[in-house]
Design an enzyme around this catalytic site. Structure first.
Site, PDB file in Angstrom:
ATOM      1  N   CYS A 170       1.036  -1.363  -0.059  1.00  0.00           N
ATOM      2  CA  CYS A 170      -0.280  -0.054  -0.015  1.00  0.00           C
ATOM      3  C   CYS A 170       1.318   1.169   0.171  1.00  0.00           C
ATOM      4  CB  CYS A 170      -1.082  -0.123   1.145  1.00  0.00           C
ATOM      5  SG  CYS A 170      -1.525   1.896   1.469  1.00  0.00           S
TER       6      CYS A 170
ATOM      7  N   CYS B  12       0.778   3.512   3.884  1.00  0.00           N
ATOM      8  CA  CYS B  12       1.154   2.292   3.903  1.00  0.00           C
ATOM      9  C   CYS B  12       2.774   2.541   4.277  1.00  0.00           C
ATOM     10  CB  CYS B  12       1.636   1.046   4.142  1.00  0.00           C
ATOM     11  SG  CYS B  12      -0.516   1.168   5.440  1.00  0.00           S
TER      12      CYS B  12
ATOM     13  N   ASP C 221      -0.102  16.428  -0.332  1.00  0.00           N
ATOM     14  CA  ASP C 221      -0.700  15.705  -1.760  1.00  0.00           C
ATOM     15  C   ASP C 221       0.732  16.215  -2.712  1.00  0.00           C
ATOM     16  OD1 ASP C 221      -3.313  14.686  -2.366  1.00  0.00           O
ATOM     17  OD2 ASP C 221      -2.266  15.347  -4.247  1.00  0.00           O
TER      18      ASP C 221
ATOM     19  N   HIS D  26      -4.112   0.706   8.715  1.00  0.00           N
ATOM     20  CA  HIS D  26      -4.276  -0.076   8.022  1.00  0.00           C
ATOM     21  C   HIS D  26      -5.640  -0.365   7.166  1.00  0.00           C
ATOM     22  CE1 HIS D  26      -4.136  -0.529   2.806  1.00  0.00           C
ATOM     23  NE2 HIS D  26      -5.416  -1.452   3.191  1.00  0.00           N
TER      24      HIS D  26
ATOM     25  N   ASN E  46     -12.845  11.037  -0.184  1.00  0.00           N
ATOM     26  CA  ASN E  46     -13.583  10.219  -0.694  1.00  0.00           C
ATOM     27  C   ASN E  46     -13.766   8.583  -0.769  1.00  0.00           C
ATOM     28  OD1 ASN E  46     -13.419  12.187  -2.806  1.00  0.00           O
ATOM     29  ND2 ASN E  46     -11.205  12.364  -3.055  1.00  0.00           N
TER      30      ASN E  46
ATOM     31  N   GLY F 245     -14.899   7.860  -5.884  1.00  0.00           N
ATOM     32  CA  GLY F 245     -13.685   8.768  -6.792  1.00  0.00           C
ATOM     33  C   GLY F 245     -12.633   8.424  -6.083  1.00  0.00           C
TER      34      GLY F 245
ATOM     35  N   HIS G 153      -6.264   3.967   1.198  1.00  0.00           N
ATOM     36  CA  HIS G 153      -5.672   3.479   2.445  1.00  0.00           C
ATOM     37  C   HIS G 153      -6.743   4.575   2.497  1.00  0.00           C
ATOM     38  CE1 HIS G 153      -2.717   3.760   5.516  1.00  0.00           C
ATOM     39  NE2 HIS G 153      -3.296   3.815   6.303  1.00  0.00           N
TER      40      HIS G 153
ATOM     41  N   HIS H  26      -7.727   7.825   4.108  1.00  0.00           N
ATOM     42  CA  HIS H  26      -7.370   9.348   4.564  1.00  0.00           C
ATOM     43  C   HIS H  26      -7.939  10.715   4.532  1.00  0.00           C
ATOM     44  CE1 HIS H  26      -7.255   7.953  -0.061  1.00  0.00           C
ATOM     45  NE2 HIS H  26      -7.472   9.223  -0.950  1.00  0.00           N
TER      46      HIS H  26
ATOM     47  N   HIS I 131      -8.534  15.022   3.361  1.00  0.00           N
ATOM     48  CA  HIS I 131      -7.863  15.835   2.346  1.00  0.00           C
ATOM     49  C   HIS I 131      -8.121  16.998   3.322  1.00  0.00           C
ATOM     50  CE1 HIS I 131      -7.291  14.140  -1.646  1.00  0.00           C
ATOM     51  NE2 HIS I 131      -8.724  12.478  -1.035  1.00  0.00           N
TER      52      HIS I 131
HETATM   53  P1  AMP Z   1      -8.488   9.264  -3.076  1.00  0.00           P
HETATM   54  O1  AMP Z   1      -8.344   9.980  -4.795  1.00  0.00           O
HETATM   55  O2  AMP Z   1      -8.634  10.241  -1.933  1.00  0.00           O
HETATM   56  O3  AMP Z   1      -7.876   8.209  -3.036  1.00  0.00           O
HETATM   57  O4  AMP Z   1      -6.752  11.099  -3.190  1.00  0.00           O
HETATM   58  C1  AMP Z   1      -5.825  10.112  -3.797  1.00  0.00           C
HETATM   59  C2  AMP Z   1      -5.126  11.129  -3.225  1.00  0.00           C
HETATM   60  O5  AMP Z   1      -3.865  10.813  -2.592  1.00  0.00           O
HETATM   61  C3  AMP Z   1      -5.102  11.645  -4.648  1.00  0.00           C
HETATM   62  O6  AMP Z   1      -4.674  13.205  -4.578  1.00  0.00           O
HETATM   63  C4  AMP Z   1      -3.344  11.759  -5.225  1.00  0.00           C
HETATM   64  O7  AMP Z   1      -2.424  13.168  -5.941  1.00  0.00           O
HETATM   65  C5  AMP Z   1      -2.665  12.433  -3.539  1.00  0.00           C
HETATM   66  N1  AMP Z   1      -1.365  10.605  -3.665  1.00  0.00           N
HETATM   67  C6  AMP Z   1      -0.703   9.379  -4.828  1.00  0.00           C
HETATM   68  N2  AMP Z   1       0.284   8.876  -4.838  1.00  0.00           N
HETATM   69  C7  AMP Z   1       0.803   9.724  -3.179  1.00  0.00           C
HETATM   70  C8  AMP Z   1       1.998   9.850  -3.168  1.00  0.00           C
HETATM   71  N3  AMP Z   1       3.125   9.236  -3.013  1.00  0.00           N
HETATM   72  N4  AMP Z   1       2.725  11.119  -2.406  1.00  0.00           N
HETATM   73  C9  AMP Z   1       1.647  11.659  -2.012  1.00  0.00           C
HETATM   74  N5  AMP Z   1       0.152  11.710  -2.619  1.00  0.00           N
HETATM   75  C10 AMP Z   1      -0.027  11.088  -3.053  1.00  0.00           C
HETATM   76 ZN    ZN Z   2      -2.139   1.129   3.917  1.00  0.00          ZN
END
Ligand code: AMP
Ligand code: ZN
Length: 105
Positions: free
Chosen positions: A3, A6, A29, A45, A84, A90, A95, A97, A99
């Site tokens: 992941c 993770c 982000d 996780h 999301n 979306g 994992h 999170h 925003h």
């Molecule tokens: P979601 O659509 O809510 O799953 O958003 C996932 C977010 O994670 C997106 O805004 C991506 O730009 C961000 N993201 C994905 N990989 C990474 C990473 N390695 N480091 C920082 N942000 C990430």
């Molecule tokens: Zn994870």
């Protein structure tokens, strides 16, 4: 496959971490959608809110209050919190999170 979030929490892949404690990591982000855009993740996780259980309610509440602290410590008087939930909601990273988005004051 491991992941991504993770791996960020374990420092196995690089990220711009702005806060960390025993239970959470907050990092920038990689594709910011606002001048200030960070993600709050629990180190545990949990795939999404769909998989979260009632037992996670304290963790979820603390996640919101950590988002509040991070945004307010940066001096923002207002900000957006977005979660999301699931592919149809979306969510791209599996994992849970939160925003945190804000514009420059
Ligand atoms: P979601 O659509 O809510 O799953 O958003 C996932 C977010 O994670 C997106 O805004 C991506 O730009 C961000 N993201 C994905 N990989 C990474 C990473 N390695 N480091 C920082 N942000 C990430
Ligand atoms: Zn994870």
């Amino acid at each position: 496959m491991a992941c991504t979030f993770c791996s960020i929490a374990a420092k196995e892949i690089p990220s711009d971490i702005i806060y960390e404690d025993e239970r959470f990591v907050v990092f920038k982000d990689i594709h910011p959608k606002a001048p200030f855009h960070v993600l709050v993740i629990p180190k545990e996780h949990i795939v999404s809110l769909i998989e979260a259980k009632q037992d996670h309610s304290a963790l979820m509440g603390d996640m919101v209050f950590l988002a509040k602290k991070v945004a307010e410590d940066k001096g923002f008087n207002g900000y957006k919190l977005l979660m999301n939930v699931g592919k149809e909601g979306g969510q791209e990273v599996d994992h849970i999170h939160l925003h945190v988005l804000a514009s420059k004051a």
